[in-house]
Design a protein around this motif. Structure first.
Motif, PDB file in Angstrom:
ATOM      1  N   ARG A  39       0.835  -1.214   0.000  1.00 19.84           N
ATOM      2  CA  ARG A  39       0.000   0.000   0.000  1.00 19.84           C
ATOM      3  C   ARG A  39       0.864   1.257   0.000  1.00 19.84           C
ATOM      4  NH1 ARG A  39      -3.193  -2.900   4.022  1.00 19.84           N
ATOM      5  NH2 ARG A  39      -5.079  -3.716   3.018  1.00 19.84           N
ATOM      6  N   MET A  40       1.902   1.240   0.799  1.00 13.95           N
ATOM      7  CA  MET A  40       2.786   2.406   0.887  1.00 13.95           C
ATOM      8  C   MET A  40       3.442   2.691  -0.466  1.00 13.95           C
ATOM      9  SD  MET A  40       6.281   2.860   3.076  1.00 13.95           S
ATOM     10  CE  MET A  40       7.145   1.812   1.894  1.00 13.95           C
ATOM     11  N   LEU A  41       3.896   1.641  -1.144  1.00  9.45           N
ATOM     12  CA  LEU A  41       4.559   1.796  -2.436  1.00  9.45           C
ATOM     13  C   LEU A  41       3.556   2.197  -3.519  1.00  9.45           C
ATOM     14  CD1 LEU A  41       6.909  -1.334  -2.295  1.00  9.45           C
ATOM     15  CD2 LEU A  41       7.620   1.061  -2.206  1.00  9.45           C
ATOM     16  N   ALA A  42       2.395   1.549  -3.527  1.00  8.94           N
ATOM     17  CA  ALA A  42       1.390   1.826  -4.560  1.00  8.94           C
ATOM     18  C   ALA A  42       0.798   3.217  -4.416  1.00  8.94           C
ATOM     19  CB  ALA A  42       0.285   0.777  -4.509  1.00  8.94           C
ATOM     20  N   ALA A  43       0.729   3.708  -3.180  1.00 12.36           N
ATOM     21  CA  ALA A  43       0.154   5.039  -2.936  1.00 12.36           C
ATOM     22  C   ALA A  43       0.967   6.125  -3.627  1.00 12.36           C
ATOM     23  CB  ALA A  43       0.078   5.313  -1.440  1.00 12.36           C
ATOM     24  N   GLN A  44       2.243   5.843  -3.883  1.00  7.10           N
ATOM     25  CA  GLN A  44       3.108   6.802  -4.577  1.00  7.10           C
ATOM     26  C   GLN A  44       2.957   6.695  -6.091  1.00  7.10           C
ATOM     27  OE1 GLN A  44       7.131   6.026  -3.136  1.00  7.10           O
ATOM     28  NE2 GLN A  44       6.334   5.605  -1.095  1.00  7.10           N
ATOM     29  N   GLY A  45       2.126   5.749  -6.534  1.00  6.72           N
ATOM     30  CA  GLY A  45       1.918   5.534  -7.964  1.00  6.72           C
ATOM     31  C   GLY A  45       2.619   4.277  -8.419  1.00  6.72           C
ATOM     32  N   VAL A  46       1.917   3.474  -9.221  1.00  2.31           N
ATOM     33  CA  VAL A  46       2.520   2.259  -9.763  1.00  2.31           C
ATOM     34  C   VAL A  46       3.174   2.618 -11.096  1.00  2.31           C
ATOM     35  CG1 VAL A  46       2.088  -0.083 -10.596  1.00  2.31           C
ATOM     36  CG2 VAL A  46       0.761   0.820  -8.656  1.00  2.31           C
ATOM     37  N   PRO A  47       4.499   2.460 -11.227  1.00  2.00           N
ATOM     38  CA  PRO A  47       5.167   2.803 -12.493  1.00  2.00           C
ATOM     39  C   PRO A  47       4.572   2.010 -13.656  1.00  2.00           C
ATOM     40  CG  PRO A  47       6.783   2.401 -10.759  1.00  2.00           C
ATOM     41  CD  PRO A  47       5.458   1.961 -10.220  1.00  2.00           C
ATOM     42  N   ASP A  48       4.232   2.706 -14.737  1.00  5.28           N
ATOM     43  CA  ASP A  48       3.612   2.043 -15.884  1.00  5.28           C
ATOM     44  C   ASP A  48       4.518   0.973 -16.475  1.00  5.28           C
ATOM     45  OD1 ASP A  48       1.243   3.579 -15.802  1.00  5.28           O
ATOM     46  OD2 ASP A  48       2.262   5.241 -16.794  1.00  5.28           O
ATOM     47  N   GLY A  49       5.827   1.233 -16.449  1.00  3.95           N
ATOM     48  CA  GLY A  49       6.768   0.303 -17.064  1.00  3.95           C
ATOM     49  C   GLY A  49       6.906  -1.027 -16.337  1.00  3.95           C
ATOM     50  N   ALA A  50       6.437  -1.084 -15.105  1.00  3.82           N
ATOM     51  CA  ALA A  50       6.599  -2.308 -14.309  1.00  3.82           C
ATOM     52  C   ALA A  50       5.644  -3.420 -14.733  1.00  3.82           C
ATOM     53  CB  ALA A  50       6.400  -1.994 -12.827  1.00  3.82           C
ATOM     54  N   ALA A  51       4.553  -3.064 -15.431  1.00  7.27           N
ATOM     55  CA  ALA A  51       3.556  -4.031 -15.924  1.00  7.27           C
ATOM     56  C   ALA A  51       2.943  -4.878 -14.806  1.00  7.27           C
ATOM     57  CB  ALA A  51       4.186  -4.940 -16.986  1.00  7.27           C
ATOM     58  N   VAL A  52       2.857  -4.304 -13.603  1.00  4.47           N
ATOM     59  CA  VAL A  52       2.329  -5.071 -12.470  1.00  4.47           C
ATOM     60  C   VAL A  52       1.029  -4.473 -11.912  1.00  4.47           C
ATOM     61  CG1 VAL A  52       4.572  -5.983 -11.770  1.00  4.47           C
ATOM     62  CG2 VAL A  52       3.789  -3.781 -10.843  1.00  4.47           C
ATOM     63  N   ARG A  53       0.526  -3.409 -12.528  1.00  3.33           N
ATOM     64  CA  ARG A  53      -0.664  -2.760 -11.975  1.00  3.33           C
ATOM     65  C   ARG A  53      -1.851  -3.733 -11.813  1.00  3.33           C
ATOM     66  NH1 ARG A  53      -0.668   1.725 -14.630  1.00  3.33           N
ATOM     67  NH2 ARG A  53      -0.050   3.158 -12.956  1.00  3.33           N
ATOM     68  N   PRO A  54      -2.136  -4.631 -12.791  1.00  2.00           N
ATOM     69  CA  PRO A  54      -3.255  -5.570 -12.601  1.00  2.00           C
ATOM     70  C   PRO A  54      -3.120  -6.377 -11.308  1.00  2.00           C
ATOM     71  CG  PRO A  54      -2.494  -5.645 -14.870  1.00  2.00           C
ATOM     72  CD  PRO A  54      -1.501  -4.811 -14.116  1.00  2.00           C
ATOM     73  N   THR A  55      -1.919  -6.883 -11.041  1.00  2.00           N
ATOM     74  CA  THR A  55      -1.690  -7.686  -9.830  1.00  2.00           C
ATOM     75  C   THR A  55      -1.808  -6.821  -8.581  1.00  2.00           C
ATOM     76  OG1 THR A  55      -0.214  -9.141 -11.068  1.00  2.00           O
ATOM     77  CG2 THR A  55      -0.057  -9.212  -8.668  1.00  2.00           C
ATOM     78  N   VAL A  56      -1.230  -5.619  -8.638  1.00  2.00           N
ATOM     79  CA  VAL A  56      -1.267  -4.723  -7.475  1.00  2.00           C
ATOM     80  C   VAL A  56      -2.707  -4.365  -7.129  1.00  2.00           C
ATOM     81  CG1 VAL A  56      -0.672  -2.412  -6.647  1.00  2.00           C
ATOM     82  CG2 VAL A  56       1.042  -3.772  -7.862  1.00  2.00           C
ATOM     83  N   TRP A  57      -3.515  -4.001  -8.116  1.00  2.00           N
ATOM     84  CA  TRP A  57      -4.913  -3.626  -7.846  1.00  2.00           C
ATOM     85  C   TRP A  57      -5.705  -4.805  -7.266  1.00  2.00           C
ATOM     86  CZ3 TRP A  57      -7.522   0.143 -11.869  1.00  2.00           C
ATOM     87  CH2 TRP A  57      -6.811   1.363 -11.864  1.00  2.00           C
TER      88      TRP A  57
END
Length: 367
Positions: A39-57
């Motif tokens: 949560r702490m890391l994602a709150a700063q924004g999920v970098p688009d290049g990491a391709a992990v946003r689906p998993t994080v959400w």
């Protein structure tokens, strides 16, 4: 007025982005994921290049358990459950009757060929299309036809500027069909709310992110995954969509009142000018901000970044959402203080382009 949050330092250097991306990937690679760290890391924004946003959400919304060993089993269970929902709620009574007839034929007389239609003598009163009985499958089907038409209209209007959602391509049409399926099933499972106009706008970011998962298997199940995450996300805002609760402390009017109190706390002068001097009350502009989770105020890419922060709040998105709304007012305070009813209303109903990182920084300072 409470001390205004100062501007953040300049844009972070590229090495900071790389460091943030590597920390996020490291957090996701653990056997048991630390949700507080995520949560702490994602709150700063999920970098688009990491391709992990689906998993994080999916993790932030509680759809995936934090134990990676359980992911495959949990996903298979949920996706199977959604397939059953589709079979139950998206078939019309004729299709259900034909399926039941064929199943019966198969078990009782596998060699008997039938055209799939019930014989006239076998059609009970409850199964008749003109039956008005409350338990009649046809009556229930027609009862939802108006909602289904509304959903169809709204889905076709979803982000008309994006080929992903609109256009004549089979891809866009398939995506529209998935949005409609999710909203119809949700409406039938949630009789107290059913469908409220604008739910399509809340579903769209979820489906877009999941459909663009670099893992093709996950992307192919974007509809099922979006359904369960949509249900979870809406659970925190359910009362805003319940008309009976509109004027209660937990309904939309109560939420708007909280926003007014928050603005008064951090900028009393601005709150008084808006609500007393110019009589621009929150319901004139913030109703849409809150009920549609800011999906209409910014471009789609910025909305996705705002949602990284919204979904990271362990207490649910609403408190973070209210802080962002308050920050939106603070960022245009000079124009608002110089404006009258007409100019202020126009400004807030058509919020100007803004630096999203700065907006989220200011919102975080209101914590």
């Amino acid at each position: 007025m409470a001390s205004s949050p100062r501007s953040p330092p300049g844009a972070p250097p590229p090495e900071f982005e790389i460091s943030r991306q590597s920390r996020l990937l490291a957090a996701l690679s653990k056997k048991v994921i630390d949700l507080d760290e995520l949560r702490m890391l994602a709150a700063q924004g999920v970098p688009d290049g990491a391709a992990v946003r689906p998993t994080v959400w999916k993790l932030l919304l509680g759809y995936l358990p934090n134990d990676r060993a359980l992911w495959e089993q949990e996903l298979a269970k949920k996706r199977s459950q959604y397939a059953a929902f589709k079979e139950e709620f998206l078939s019309n009574p004729m299709e259900i009757a034909q399926r039941q007839e064929l199943e019966g034929q198969g078990s009782e007389n596998a060699g008997h060929i039938n055209n799939g239609l019930l014989h006239r003598s076998e059609v009970t009163q409850e199964e008749h299309p003109l039956s008005l009985g409350k338990t009649s499958a046809w009556n229930q089907f027609f009862e939802y036809s108006e909602i289904m038409e509304q959903i169809d209209r709204d889905v076709k209007r979803t982000h008309p500027d994006m080929h992903f959602f609109c256009g004549d391509s089979s891809f866009a049409k398939s995506n529209q069909e998935s949005l409609k399926n999710v909203l119809i099933i949700f409406a039938k499972l949630n009789g107290g709310i059913r469908y409220v106009q604008g739910m399509n706008e809340i579903l769209a970011p979820l489906f877009f992110v999941f459909r663009n998962d670099p893992d093709d298997k996950n992307a192919n199940f974007a509809e099922a995954d979006s359904f369960f995450c949509f249900v979870e996300l809406l659970s925190g805002f359910r009362d805003n969509f319940c008309q009976k609760l509109d004027n209660s402390a937990v309904g939309i009017q109560g939420t708007l009142s909280k926003l007014s109190q928050l603005v008064a706390k951090y900028d009393g002068e601005l709150q008084r000018h808006l609500e007393i001097t110019t009589e621009v009350n929150p319901q004139f502009y913030a109703f849409r901000w809150i009920t549609l989770l800011l999906t209409q105020e910014f471009n789609f890419a910025d909305t996705i970044h705002i949602w990284d922060t919204l979904l990271s709040d362990p207490d649910g998105p609403q408190e973070t959402l209210l802080r962002i709304c308050c920050a939106m007012l603070i960022l245009v305070r000079k124009r608002l203080l110089a404006g009258d009813f007409t100019s202020n209303l126009k400004l807030l109903q058509n919020y100007p382009p803004t630096n999203i990182s700065h907006l989220l920084y200011v919102a975080n300072k209101l914590h």
